[in-house]
Design a protein around this motif. Structure first.
Motif, PDB file in Angstrom:
ATOM      1  N   PRO A 113       5.982  26.619 -14.510  1.00  0.00           N
ATOM      2  CA  PRO A 113       4.837  25.899 -15.061  1.00  0.00           C
ATOM      3  C   PRO A 113       5.072  25.351 -15.697  1.00  0.00           C
ATOM      4  O   PRO A 113       4.159  24.358 -15.856  1.00  0.00           O
ATOM      5  N   ALA A 115       7.242  22.750 -14.302  1.00  0.00           N
ATOM      6  CA  ALA A 115       6.949  21.521 -13.325  1.00  0.00           C
ATOM      7  C   ALA A 115       6.601  21.387 -11.941  1.00  0.00           C
ATOM      8  O   ALA A 115       6.397  20.615 -11.500  1.00  0.00           O
ATOM      9  N   LEU A 116       5.492  22.987 -12.048  1.00  0.00           N
ATOM     10  CA  LEU A 116       4.866  23.083 -11.093  1.00  0.00           C
ATOM     11  C   LEU A 116       3.226  22.514 -11.331  1.00  0.00           C
ATOM     12  O   LEU A 116       3.081  22.620 -12.470  1.00  0.00           O
ATOM     13  N   PRO A 117       2.854  21.021 -10.820  1.00  0.00           N
ATOM     14  CA  PRO A 117       1.742  20.472 -11.287  1.00  0.00           C
ATOM     15  C   PRO A 117       0.612  21.286 -10.890  1.00  0.00           C
ATOM     16  O   PRO A 117       0.746  22.155 -10.354  1.00  0.00           O
ATOM     17  N   THR A 118      -0.395  21.228 -12.638  1.00  0.00           N
ATOM     18  CA  THR A 118      -1.412  21.795 -12.896  1.00  0.00           C
ATOM     19  C   THR A 118      -2.541  22.004 -11.806  1.00  0.00           C
ATOM     20  O   THR A 118      -2.516  23.534 -11.441  1.00  0.00           O
ATOM     21  N   ALA A 119      -2.901  21.490 -11.036  1.00  0.00           N
ATOM     22  CA  ALA A 119      -3.490  21.226 -10.076  1.00  0.00           C
ATOM     23  C   ALA A 119      -2.825  22.872  -8.808  1.00  0.00           C
ATOM     24  O   ALA A 119      -4.396  23.289  -7.925  1.00  0.00           O
ATOM     25  N   VAL A 120      -1.688  22.444  -8.546  1.00  0.00           N
ATOM     26  CA  VAL A 120      -0.691  23.503  -7.408  1.00  0.00           C
ATOM     27  C   VAL A 120      -1.365  24.627  -7.840  1.00  0.00           C
ATOM     28  O   VAL A 120      -2.586  26.189  -7.369  1.00  0.00           O
ATOM     29  N   ILE A 123      -4.696  26.081  -7.440  1.00  0.00           N
ATOM     30  CA  ILE A 123      -4.878  26.839  -6.057  1.00  0.00           C
ATOM     31  C   ILE A 123      -4.975  28.275  -6.267  1.00  0.00           C
ATOM     32  O   ILE A 123      -5.271  29.013  -5.939  1.00  0.00           O
ATOM     33  N   ALA A 124      -3.434  28.535  -6.309  1.00  0.00           N
ATOM     34  CA  ALA A 124      -2.564  29.188  -6.201  1.00  0.00           C
ATOM     35  C   ALA A 124      -3.343  30.641  -6.544  1.00  0.00           C
ATOM     36  O   ALA A 124      -3.298  31.731  -6.699  1.00  0.00           O
ATOM     37  N   LEU A 125      -2.932  30.143  -8.303  1.00  0.00           N
ATOM     38  CA  LEU A 125      -4.207  31.549  -9.269  1.00  0.00           C
ATOM     39  C   LEU A 125      -5.151  31.921  -8.321  1.00  0.00           C
ATOM     40  O   LEU A 125      -5.718  33.015  -8.321  1.00  0.00           O
ATOM     41  N   SER A 126      -5.974  30.991  -8.296  1.00  0.00           N
ATOM     42  CA  SER A 126      -7.766  31.311  -7.819  1.00  0.00           C
ATOM     43  C   SER A 126      -7.622  31.789  -6.721  1.00  0.00           C
ATOM     44  O   SER A 126      -7.943  32.600  -6.932  1.00  0.00           O
ATOM     45  N   GLY A 223      -5.749  21.528 -15.017  1.00  0.00           N
ATOM     46  CA  GLY A 223      -5.308  21.448 -13.875  1.00  0.00           C
ATOM     47  C   GLY A 223      -5.700  23.495 -13.851  1.00  0.00           C
ATOM     48  O   GLY A 223      -6.093  23.631 -12.646  1.00  0.00           O
ATOM     49  N   PHE A 227      -9.621  26.105 -11.647  1.00  0.00           N
ATOM     50  CA  PHE A 227     -10.204  26.600 -10.082  1.00  0.00           C
ATOM     51  C   PHE A 227     -10.391  28.031 -10.170  1.00  0.00           C
ATOM     52  O   PHE A 227     -11.577  28.189  -9.296  1.00  0.00           O
TER      53      PHE A 227
ATOM     54  N   PRO B  38       1.970  33.079  -7.871  1.00  0.00           N
ATOM     55  CA  PRO B  38       1.178  32.348  -7.249  1.00  0.00           C
ATOM     56  C   PRO B  38       2.538  31.144  -6.586  1.00  0.00           C
ATOM     57  O   PRO B  38       1.780  30.548  -5.512  1.00  0.00           O
ATOM     58  N   THR B  41       2.189  32.486  -2.679  1.00  0.00           N
ATOM     59  CA  THR B  41       0.693  32.143  -2.145  1.00  0.00           C
ATOM     60  C   THR B  41       0.780  30.097  -1.691  1.00  0.00           C
ATOM     61  O   THR B  41      -0.396  30.102  -0.363  1.00  0.00           O
ATOM     62  N   VAL B  42       1.428  29.571  -2.587  1.00  0.00           N
ATOM     63  CA  VAL B  42       1.116  28.039  -1.814  1.00  0.00           C
ATOM     64  C   VAL B  42       1.915  27.484  -0.663  1.00  0.00           C
ATOM     65  O   VAL B  42       1.128  27.430   0.415  1.00  0.00           O
ATOM     66  N   GLY B 217       3.072  15.251 -10.837  1.00  0.00           N
ATOM     67  CA  GLY B 217       1.832  15.802 -10.864  1.00  0.00           C
ATOM     68  C   GLY B 217       0.532  16.083 -12.016  1.00  0.00           C
ATOM     69  O   GLY B 217       0.360  17.546 -11.376  1.00  0.00           O
ATOM     70  N   PHE B 219      -2.963  16.450 -13.307  1.00  0.00           N
ATOM     71  CA  PHE B 219      -3.718  16.432 -12.994  1.00  0.00           C
ATOM     72  C   PHE B 219      -5.450  16.004 -13.814  1.00  0.00           C
ATOM     73  O   PHE B 219      -5.919  14.724 -13.433  1.00  0.00           O
ATOM     74  N   TYR B 244      -9.164  21.300  -1.539  1.00  0.00           N
ATOM     75  CA  TYR B 244      -9.919  22.556  -1.850  1.00  0.00           C
ATOM     76  C   TYR B 244     -11.196  22.775  -1.970  1.00  0.00           C
ATOM     77  O   TYR B 244     -12.292  23.977  -1.470  1.00  0.00           O
ATOM     78  N   PHE B 253      -3.760  23.358   0.592  1.00  0.00           N
ATOM     79  CA  PHE B 253      -1.855  23.800   0.091  1.00  0.00           C
ATOM     80  C   PHE B 253      -1.279  23.534   0.890  1.00  0.00           C
ATOM     81  O   PHE B 253       0.338  23.044   0.454  1.00  0.00           O
ATOM     82  N   ALA B 256      -0.555  20.830  -1.576  1.00  0.00           N
ATOM     83  CA  ALA B 256       0.099  21.496  -2.502  1.00  0.00           C
ATOM     84  C   ALA B 256       1.734  21.833  -2.380  1.00  0.00           C
ATOM     85  O   ALA B 256       2.323  21.699  -2.849  1.00  0.00           O
ATOM     86  N   ALA B 263       8.681  20.650  -6.829  1.00  0.00           N
ATOM     87  CA  ALA B 263       8.855  21.091  -8.502  1.00  0.00           C
ATOM     88  C   ALA B 263      10.519  21.941  -8.199  1.00  0.00           C
ATOM     89  O   ALA B 263      10.620  21.909  -9.192  1.00  0.00           O
TER      90      ALA B 263
END
Lengths: 284, 287
Positions: A113, A115-120, A123-126, A223, A227, B38, B41-42, B217, B219, B244, B253, B256, B263
């Protein structure tokens, strides 16, 4: 955290003499850059809402839609922090005390969490928790709608806060003196009693710190939430989103008023966490 | 953890094997549910229509311009924050002065501010109805909804990363080596370059790595100041959002997954540094 020098400063001078060069240059550059990038812009935020007058400011932040958004942001952040405290403790405990397959991978993954950009993440969680998603569909058949509800907000804020609790606990857990646990066992305590009476009190300050950090981060998060939240006014609309909506309507003062309120409440809560922290530490 | 483990006598500080299995399982489920799923999923969604579709999505003009903008913003913000971080940690770790711990607190400030507020503060100054808005408009200078605003917002959110790694590290290393170099006649700059820099290089790299990951990253803050002009002021995360919301899920994606790879590389290098140079970035672990 204090890195202040332990040497007493000579009276009358605001700094001690040093053999090293570059004090004026480095401090000057630091203060200039800090002021230009952070302090002056933040001053603008604090000054701006008052052009509404005190009454106007209060009317702005007590509008039902603003109150609902603040309640959601702070409430969901608090629930996320509690979830992270429980599971963060379990994860940290497993990582420090046990050996299991793929442990190093799990350890590295905890920082995702960060390192992963918040927008990514958003959309993944969404798509994961959407009614047709991998996890959303099974939840749906249980009658739980996760995405596009306040529950979705809690899920996103739990994701974002996990590393704070785990990473705060890990070093404290590894430094914990095992002798105390041994002594407790010799005196006849069960393992659970030892945990509750010996280990847990030692971990409590770190748990509080970790939960506080996770909470602070989650309150302002944007971010990863927008979503999955669905963003229905009064129901699943978070406070940072409301700021953006007000900006798009060129309501600068209103946006700043919500921003200042968020910062103020966060500050008070962190203050309370620090007070709790010192009470807990003093009792030990 | 078989029946053999159940029979073996257990040390007093060891948990019951059943407790152990339950806790590890709980931890694994939580990590899988909230972190692994997650991430998978990406990539899964990006490759839904095959590799070709994913590659097409990241090489079309709007995506390329988003990638370029992200690289430019990080390329300006990260070096500036490195210079700031080095100068702040030099002042704070090598000298004693009043107000030092207050300065350290101020350096950390952007971490406790919502990303949206980080963008908002610049709109309040440079936006159309901001303090300098009318003047900027009169001189035809664009900051908000343009590159300078994006860079400023990125600088704000990534501001503390380098300084926060270096301040504890350099404080822990003390000043003896630098004082020796200076007393032997080395200039300040030479001392910094030949003595200090080699001592902090891994910690510095660690800070730059985290700073860069966040810069590319970011946003929320950038979203406020960018104006979302496709092909012009959209960074990669903003491009993901636009796609999206357009229901172009595979394309969203795909872009993403580029960010997710960034990351993963960041996490990989970070873990590597923590294993191999733990002492030289020690402050990271001990605070």
């Amino acid at each position: 955290m204090s890195f202040a020098g332990t040497l007493a400063l000579p009276s009358g001078s605001w700094r001690t003499r040093s053999a090293l060069p570059g004090f004026g240059l480095s401090l000057g550059l630091t203060v200039f850059y800090l002021s230009a990038v952070v302090l002056i812009p933040l001053a603008a935020l604090i000054i701006r809402p008052w052009e509404l007058g005190v009454r106007g400011f209060i009317a702005e932040v007590t509008a039902p839609r603003v109150l609902a958004a603040l309640r959601l942001s702070f409430g969901a952040a608090a629930i996320g922090a509690v979830l992270n405290t429980v599971f963060g403790l379990i994860v940290a405990w497993s990582l420090v005390r046990y050996r299991f397959p793929l442990k190093r991978l799990v350890d590295a993954l905890v920082d995702l969490p960060f390192a992963l950009p918040t927008a990514v993440a958003g959309i993944a969680l969404s798509s994961l928790y959407a009614p047709t998603g991998w996890l959303g569909a099974p939840l749906m058949s249980l009658g739980i709608k996760a995405a596009y509800t306040p529950l979705g907000v809690v899920i996103a804020l739990t994701f974002i806060g996990l590393p704070f609790v785990v990473r705060t606990l890990q070093p404290v857990l590894s430094d914990l003196n095992r002798d105390h646990e041994e002594a407790a066992a010799t005196l006849g305590a069960t393992r659970f009693q030892t945990f509750r009476r010996v280990v847990f009190p030692a971990l409590l300050p770190a748990l509080i710190t970790g939960a506080g950090l996770a909470f602070a981060r989650a309150v302002g998060e944007y971010g990863s939430v927008i979503f999955i939240a669905g963003n229905l006014p009064m129901r699943s609309e978070i406070a940072p989103l409301l700021i953006i909506i007000k900006l798009e309507e060129f309501d600068y003062a209103g946006a700043a008023a919500v921003g200042v309120t968020m910062l103020g409440i966060s500050f008070l809560i962190l203050l309370a966490v620090n007070v709790l922290q010192s009470v807990v530490t003093a009792r030990r | 953890m078989s029946s053999v483990a159940l029979l073996r006598p257990r040390a007093a500080t060891q948990d019951h094997p059943v407790t152990r299995v339950v806790l590890v399982t709980l931890a694994a489920c939580f990590i899988a549910l909230f972190l692994l799923f997650p991430l998978v999923t990406v990539f899964a969604e990006a490759l839904k229509d095959g590799v070709g579709a994913a590659i097409a999505a990241v090489t079309e003009p709007d995506a390329l311009s988003a990638i370029e903008l992200t690289l430019i913003a990080a390329g300006v913000a990260v070096p500036l924050n490195v210079i700031f971080g080095l100068s702040a940690s030099w002042a704070i770790s090598k000298f004693d002065f009043r107000g030092k711990s207050f300065l350290v607190t101020l350096v950390d400030l952007p971490f406790s501010v919502s990303p949206v507020i980080s963008g908002l503060v610049y709109v309040l100054i440079f936006g159309l109805q901001g303090w300098l808005g009318p003047w900027l408009r009169g001189h035809d200078i664009k900051i908000i909804f343009a590159l300078p605003g994006i860079i400023l917002a990125t600088m704000f959110v990534t501001f503390p990363f380098v300084a926060r790694e270096l301040i504890p590290l350099m404080t822990g290393q003390g000043r003896d080596e630098e004082e020796a170099a200076v007393s032997l006649g080395a200039s300040g700059w030479k001392t910094f370059r030949r003595v200090t820099l080699p001592n902090i290089k891994w910690g510095l790299l660690y800070g730059v790595l985290l700073c860069n990951a966040r810069a590319m990253g970011e946003f929320g803050a950038v979203s406020v100041v960018s104006g979302h002009i496709r092909g012009q002021t959209n960074t990669m995360p903003l491009h993901v959002e636009v796609l999206y919301n357009d229901y172009q899920f595979v394309a969203a994606f795909a872009v993403a997954s580029l960010l997710a790879m960034l990351a993963l590389v960041t996490l990989g290098v970070k873990t590597f540094l923590e294993w191999h140079y733990a002492d030289e970035i020690a402050a990271v672990h001990k605070h």
